[in-house]
Design a protein around this motif. Sequence first.
Motif: not given
Length: 307
Positions: A48-53, A180-183
Amino acid sequence: MANILLVIISILVGISLQRIREFPTDAPKALNAYLIYVVLPAVSLLHISKLELSFSLLLPISVAWIVFSLSWLLFGYLGKKFDWKRNTIGCLIICGGLSNTGFVGYPIIEAIYGIEGLKIAVLVDQPGSFLVVSSLAIIVASIYGEEKMRKRDISKKMLLFPPFLFFILALLLNLLQVEIRGIVEHVLRSFSATLTPIALIAVGLQIKIRPQDIRDNFLWFGLAHKLFLIPLVIFLIYFWILGGTPGQNLIFKVSVMEAGMASMITSSIIATNFNLRPKLASLLVGIGIPLSFFTLAGWYYLLEYLR
């Protein structure tokens, strides 16, 4: 096709584990708790954090909302008319109203319609099915659960339900454009990857098919509703909206096929967590998924016939 094979193997593993005496009898409850408190929140944060709204392609996004709303209206009405038990009504609404548009839907749609079809399937799943399961499904589960709750208590239970809390958090991250990226992303992906095998093993652990189970009318009501009635309704509605030659329209085809997927795995998790006929919910998923491979073939050839 590897995803579909994993679905079948996971269910069979769960069924096989029933034969091991040392295996805990309350394992499905523990597995569902892990899914509710760890995996589903991770899935929310990751996707959801990456979804293109955007307001584009509202038709595929609307599929899940239409399906769930119709299921709620239908089983709510029938349950009241024929005096069905509340936990049965709740189970049928949730399992009949949530399609497996992601894990089962993605590989099937990609195999049939390619990458362009998959893009539409993601719209059906993420802003559609995932939002419905994080909101409306929890409301229904709270209403039809064993304890009759006030509206304030229902709202409180939904707001405190871990997947919903993390859905709100993920939506805020999306709006604030926090990536949200990386570890952190790696950890979330690792937990998210356990959703299907763990959930379906839990389903398999609860599948004990006895003659009386097969004769349960509610099982066949649920399967007929999910695999035949719902895709037929989407077929008719979208055929009317698109007009002309919908057989040539990829949105139309993917929307109908996604509506015809078996019940979402998460529907069984929620039904079990709220004690809404857990056995029936497991059967609707466990029997519905392999059965849907045949019914989806029928819908595919019907859609191709429209060309």
